[in-house]
Write an enzyme that holds these catalytic residues in place. Structure first.
Site, PDB file in Angstrom:
ATOM      1  N   LYS A 193      24.771  66.019  21.213  1.00 52.01           N
ATOM      2  CA  LYS A 193      25.577  66.047  20.000  1.00 52.01           C
ATOM      3  C   LYS A 193      26.765  65.093  20.135  1.00 52.01           C
ATOM      4  CE  LYS A 193      29.034  68.116  18.322  1.00 52.01           C
ATOM      5  NZ  LYS A 193      29.649  67.037  17.515  1.00 52.01           N
ATOM      6  N   THR A 247      40.279  70.319  26.611  1.00 57.73           N
ATOM      7  CA  THR A 247      40.287  71.473  27.501  1.00 57.73           C
ATOM      8  C   THR A 247      40.071  72.768  26.718  1.00 57.73           C
ATOM      9  OG1 THR A 247      41.623  70.327  29.143  1.00 57.73           O
ATOM     10  CG2 THR A 247      41.719  72.726  29.194  1.00 57.73           C
ATOM     11  N   ASP A 248      40.632  72.839  25.506  1.00 58.47           N
ATOM     12  CA  ASP A 248      40.464  74.062  24.708  1.00 58.47           C
ATOM     13  C   ASP A 248      38.993  74.330  24.404  1.00 58.47           C
ATOM     14  OD1 ASP A 248      43.104  74.505  24.717  1.00 58.47           O
ATOM     15  OD2 ASP A 248      43.494  73.781  22.674  1.00 58.47           O
ATOM     16  N   GLY A 250      36.459  73.116  26.024  1.00 57.27           N
ATOM     17  CA  GLY A 250      35.814  73.377  27.313  1.00 57.27           C
ATOM     18  C   GLY A 250      35.900  74.852  27.683  1.00 57.27           C
ATOM     19  N   GLU A 267      33.997  67.939  31.598  1.00 59.01           N
ATOM     20  CA  GLU A 267      34.905  66.825  31.868  1.00 59.01           C
ATOM     21  C   GLU A 267      35.946  66.852  30.765  1.00 59.01           C
ATOM     22  OE1 GLU A 267      36.869  63.961  31.595  1.00 59.01           O
ATOM     23  OE2 GLU A 267      35.222  62.547  31.321  1.00 59.01           O
ATOM     24  N   CYS A 301      40.649  59.894  28.843  1.00 57.25           N
ATOM     25  CA  CYS A 301      40.993  61.125  29.558  1.00 57.25           C
ATOM     26  C   CYS A 301      41.690  60.805  30.880  1.00 57.25           C
ATOM     27  CB  CYS A 301      39.747  61.964  29.793  1.00 57.25           C
ATOM     28  SG  CYS A 301      38.366  60.991  30.369  1.00 57.25           S
ATOM     29  N   GLU A 398      48.449  66.425  27.120  1.00 55.30           N
ATOM     30  CA  GLU A 398      47.703  65.182  26.883  1.00 55.30           C
ATOM     31  C   GLU A 398      47.946  64.717  25.445  1.00 55.30           C
ATOM     32  OE1 GLU A 398      43.319  65.428  26.647  1.00 55.30           O
ATOM     33  OE2 GLU A 398      43.285  63.731  28.019  1.00 55.30           O
TER      34      GLU A 398
HETATM   35  P1  NAI Z   1      37.121  68.148  20.807  1.00 54.13           P
HETATM   36  O1  NAI Z   1      37.091  68.695  22.164  1.00 54.13           O
HETATM   37  O2  NAI Z   1      37.201  69.095  19.647  1.00 54.13           O
HETATM   38  O3  NAI Z   1      35.830  67.221  20.550  1.00 54.13           O
HETATM   39  C1  NAI Z   1      34.916  66.807  21.530  1.00 54.13           C
HETATM   40  C2  NAI Z   1      33.491  67.163  21.136  1.00 54.13           C
HETATM   41  O4  NAI Z   1      33.347  68.593  21.129  1.00 54.13           O
HETATM   42  C3  NAI Z   1      33.071  66.709  19.735  1.00 54.13           C
HETATM   43  O5  NAI Z   1      31.719  66.317  19.771  1.00 54.13           O
HETATM   44  C4  NAI Z   1      33.231  67.980  18.912  1.00 54.13           C
HETATM   45  O6  NAI Z   1      32.416  68.007  17.758  1.00 54.13           O
HETATM   46  C5  NAI Z   1      32.774  69.026  19.902  1.00 54.13           C
HETATM   47  N1  NAI Z   1      33.249  70.399  19.632  1.00 54.13           N
HETATM   48  C6  NAI Z   1      34.364  70.788  18.967  1.00 54.13           C
HETATM   49  N2  NAI Z   1      34.463  72.134  18.963  1.00 54.13           N
HETATM   50  C7  NAI Z   1      33.381  72.609  19.627  1.00 54.13           C
HETATM   51  C8  NAI Z   1      32.926  73.921  19.963  1.00 54.13           C
HETATM   52  N3  NAI Z   1      33.607  75.012  19.631  1.00 54.13           N
HETATM   53  N4  NAI Z   1      31.782  74.040  20.694  1.00 54.13           N
HETATM   54  C9  NAI Z   1      31.088  72.949  21.069  1.00 54.13           C
HETATM   55  N5  NAI Z   1      31.474  71.694  20.762  1.00 54.13           N
HETATM   56  C10 NAI Z   1      32.604  71.513  20.062  1.00 54.13           C
HETATM   57  O7  NAI Z   1      38.320  67.125  20.715  1.00 54.13           O
HETATM   58  P2  NAI Z   1      39.188  66.692  19.423  1.00 54.13           P
HETATM   59  O8  NAI Z   1      39.582  67.887  18.633  1.00 54.13           O
HETATM   60  O9  NAI Z   1      38.459  65.640  18.721  1.00 54.13           O
HETATM   61  O10 NAI Z   1      40.477  66.082  20.123  1.00 54.13           O
HETATM   62  C11 NAI Z   1      41.578  66.915  20.442  1.00 54.13           C
HETATM   63  C12 NAI Z   1      42.218  66.517  21.739  1.00 54.13           C
HETATM   64  O11 NAI Z   1      41.278  66.713  22.780  1.00 54.13           O
HETATM   65  C13 NAI Z   1      42.620  65.071  21.866  1.00 54.13           C
HETATM   66  O12 NAI Z   1      43.869  64.845  21.345  1.00 54.13           O
HETATM   67  C14 NAI Z   1      42.573  64.884  23.357  1.00 54.13           C
HETATM   68  O13 NAI Z   1      43.772  65.319  23.927  1.00 54.13           O
HETATM   69  C15 NAI Z   1      41.459  65.783  23.811  1.00 54.13           C
HETATM   70  N6  NAI Z   1      40.218  65.053  24.029  1.00 54.13           N
HETATM   71  C16 NAI Z   1      39.904  64.712  25.299  1.00 54.13           C
HETATM   72  C17 NAI Z   1      38.783  63.980  25.554  1.00 54.13           C
HETATM   73  C18 NAI Z   1      38.443  63.586  26.937  1.00 54.13           C
HETATM   74  O14 NAI Z   1      37.606  62.718  27.127  1.00 54.13           O
HETATM   75  N7  NAI Z   1      39.022  64.191  27.924  1.00 54.13           N
HETATM   76  C19 NAI Z   1      37.903  63.512  24.489  1.00 54.13           C
HETATM   77  C20 NAI Z   1      38.271  63.970  23.179  1.00 54.13           C
HETATM   78  C21 NAI Z   1      39.405  64.699  22.985  1.00 54.13           C
END
Ligand code: NAI
Ligand code: MG
Length: 488
Positions: A193, A247-248, A250, A267, A301, A398
């Site tokens: 996804k 992280t949330d 995750g 990750e 990240c 972050e």
């Molecule tokens: P996110 O963690 O919500 O999005 C990442 C992926 O997870 C997307 O494909 C999203 O559709 C999916 N997702 C969202 N909620 C989910 C759930 N409950 N169960 C399974 N999959 C789910 O990140 P978001 O909201 O786009 O960004 C928020 C913050 O997260 C950013 O400001 C950043 O700090 C951090 N982030 C860190 C990343 C990294 O590579 N470490 C990548 C993206 C965001």
């Protein structure tokens, strides 16, 4: 036209626009889900649009997968696993991975342009980093496919089954490669996804799998937002979940998998310290600071988002950093001169703007360059904060944007203490002339990856991953194969 000062003579130089063309391919107006080797609409018929964050224009409409579609995709992956992929020799599997790698190379120009349009990253980065590294990842894992017994000597190596993989928007195609290549090389099948703001290169990757003749159902791609990801995690047919993102989310995934035998790797976020000692080559270190925090708009990240600079050179470093930042060009991601492209989404842009406010309210001092930025689209000027305290939110959380927090230190131990004073543990950097200091720092920081006299370097042979709230599990190298095999 972007004006920039001639660094040597103080006169004005102008860069003529140099946009990469996008007329060598045609995006479809609509994309379906890729299930069982075919593009199909969502069962509900629902779609969402993905925009170009630099223009705010819609690029394409993409199917929005619900529970039924998730179920169909997991079943397709299960059938392909049982009937075809697990039985195939590693040598045969490897051939498909080589073929995929070569087609990515052939379509690299298209992939780079689409990556920049859908996500906002500068074409220089998508062209020179994202796409070549994605290719390298497939070549590297193609090589492992028939050599798994050598990766785990003395063990019988078996695949684990169907993997559900959820990826973020900061390196869309590269994350496809990091997730899919090891899974397939080890004999597993995949339901992926991609993130809702950047689904297009994952869908082009699905086309590439078709072109490579990959057996139906070995790779499936379901597009949608967080709820689609959550439905995938909940599906009882998965043997493994791999997630990269916040992280949330995750933590939510960890909860959702509690009590199940499904394996998990995470990750997550980071807040890396980039440590500059007084004996470092300062000009190179300044380049490293720039790369560490402004690469990919800071949506990284492992970004070097906390600068720790030794007090004796703090003034010099900050002055040189300001001078260097004045030359950064913010703007059209497709322009080859652009250093910092568009922020990936309005939501992320708002989040970063909030942090800029929070930092000032906490009493830190904000510096931003005054470069021109486009009227349309989501852009943020390169920024840093000084006068920050360890307890400030801008030091602890972050930001995921082009915003650096600068602190100083006197001794190596103080630097280590500050570097480790974070819930995260993904990466770090050290700049010094002394080898012994490098080893003290790399041993002293609790982080998965630490760069010495460089930053943000990646290689498929080098494992990547975190400690603490940055998650667990490694991707890349021999370590990255481990989460995709069962050993006995
Ligand atoms: P996110 O963690 O919500 O999005 C990442 C992926 O997870 C997307 O494909 C999203 O559709 C999916 N997702 C969202 N909620 C989910 C759930 N409950 N169960 C399974 N999959 C789910 O990140 P978001 O909201 O786009 O960004 C928020 C913050 O997260 C950013 O400001 C950043 O700090 C951090 N982030 C860190 C990343 C990294 O590579 N470490 C990548 C993206 C965001
Ligand atoms: Mg988009």
């Amino acid at each position: 036209m972007t004006e920039t000062k001639n660094p040597t003579k103080g006169s004005n130089w102008s860069y003529a626009p140099s946009p990469e063309s996008s007329d060598h391919f045609k995006l479809k107006d609509q994309y379906g889900l890729f299930i069982g080797g075919k593009f199909v609409p969502a069962a509900s018929g629902k779609r969402f649009s993905t925009i170009n964050p630099a223009t705010e224009k819609v690029l394409a409409h993409v199917a929005d997968a619900g529970e039924k579609d998730v179920d169909k995709a997991v079943r397709a992956a299960r059938t392909a696993y049982e009937k075809v992929w697990r039985k195939m020799s590693g040598r045969e599997r490897g051939k498909y991975l080589y073929r995929i790698a070569r087609i990515i190379q052939e379509r690299s120009r298209e992939l780079a342009v689409v990556e920049s349009m859908d996500g906002g990253k500068p074409i220089r980065e998508s062209r020179d980093l994202d796409v070549p590294l994605a290719t390298a990842h497939f070549f590297y894992h193609a090589g492992w496919a028939d050599k798994l017994p050598y990766a785990f000597p003395g063990k019988a190596v078996r695949p684990i089954g169907v993997a559900g993989q959820i990826i973020p928007w900061n390196f869309p195609l590269l994350m496809v490669a990091w997730k899919v290549a090891p899974a397939l090389a080890c004999g597993n099948t995949v339901v992926l996804k991609p993130a809702e703001t950047t689904p297009l290169t994952a869908l082009l990757f699905a086309e590439i799998c078709q072109e490579a003749g990959l057996p139906d159902g070995v790779f499936n791609c379901i597009t949608g937002a967080g709820s689609t990801g959550a439905a995938l995690v909940k599906h009882p047919g998965l043997n493994k979940v791999a997630f990269t993102g916040s992280t949330d989310v995750g933590k939510a995934i960890q909860k959702s998998l509690a009590g199940r035998t499904t394996k998990l790797t995470l990750e997550l976020g980071g807040k890396a310290a980039n440590i500059i000692f007084e004996d470092a080559a300062i000009d190179q270190a300044v380049e490293g600071i720039i790369n560490g925090i402004f690469f990919n708009q800071g949506h990284v990240c492992c970004a070097g988002s906390r600068l720790l600079v030794q007090e004796s050179v703090e003034k010099e470093v900050v002055a040189k950093l300001k001078a260097r930042m004045a030359h950064l060009i913010v703007g059209d991601p497709l322009d080859k001169n652009t250093d910092i492209g568009a922020i990936n989404s309005k939501a992320q842009c708002d989040r970063i703007q909030d942090y800029l406010k929070v930092g000032q309210e906490e009493g830190a001092e904000l510096f931003q360059t005054n470069c021109p930025i486009p009227d349309k689209g989501y852009f943020i000027r390169p920024s840093f904060f000084t006068k920050v305290a360890q307890s400030h939110r801008i030091v602890q959380e972050e930001i995921f944007g082009p915003v650096l927090a600068i602190q100083s230190f006197r001794t190596l131990n103080e630097a280590l203490e500050k570097a480790n004073n974070t819930p995260y543990g993904l990466s770090g950097g050290v700049w010094t002339d002394k080898g012994a200091k490098i080893f003290k720092v790399t041993r002293g920081i609790r982080a998965g990856v630490i760069w010495a006299n460089t930053f943000n370097k990646f290689d498929p042979a080098s494992p990547f991953g975190g400690y603490k709230e940055s998650g667990y599990g490694r991707e890349g190298g021999r370590h990255g194969l481990r989460p995709y095999v069962e050993l006995s």
